[in-house]
Design a protein around this motif. Structure first.
Motif: not given
Length: 106
Positions: A41-45, A5-14
């Protein structure tokens, strides 16, 4: 094939959507076939799964990208470490005592 699993610092907010994420992965892995697993897809990440052989390449290459003027950070794990402190929790606002007329009591 082992997936990580990789996590990216972008989400639905972006305004990140699945096609945007897949486009970024394809951009940095030109000519290579990357099987992407679950995408959340999360809110912030957001998080996504890739074969473990691509983790180092994706974390390094995707972290140099920008998405809608937002710097992209990608790392293995469950969440992206933030350099900015989290916003402190706010106390709920107290409602002022008002009479039946809605006017403030004196």
């Amino acid at each position: 094939v082992a997936m990580e699993t990789l996590v990216i610092s972008l989400g639905r907010k972006h305004a990140l959507k699945v096609p945007h994420l897949l486009g970024m992965i394809n951009e940095v892995t030109r000519g290579q076939r990357v099987d992407v697993g679950d995408i959340n897809l999360g809110e912030r990440e957001s998080s996504f799964e890739v074969p473990s052989g691509f983790v180092q390449q994706l974390t390094k290459s995707m972290s140099s990208l920008k998405f809608k003027d937002q710097r992209v950070r990608v790392q293995a794990g469950t969440h992206v470490a933030r350099s900015v402190e989290q916003r402190p929790t706010r106390k709920p606002m107290q409602r002022k005592d008002r009479g039946q007329s809605g006017r403030k009591r004196r």
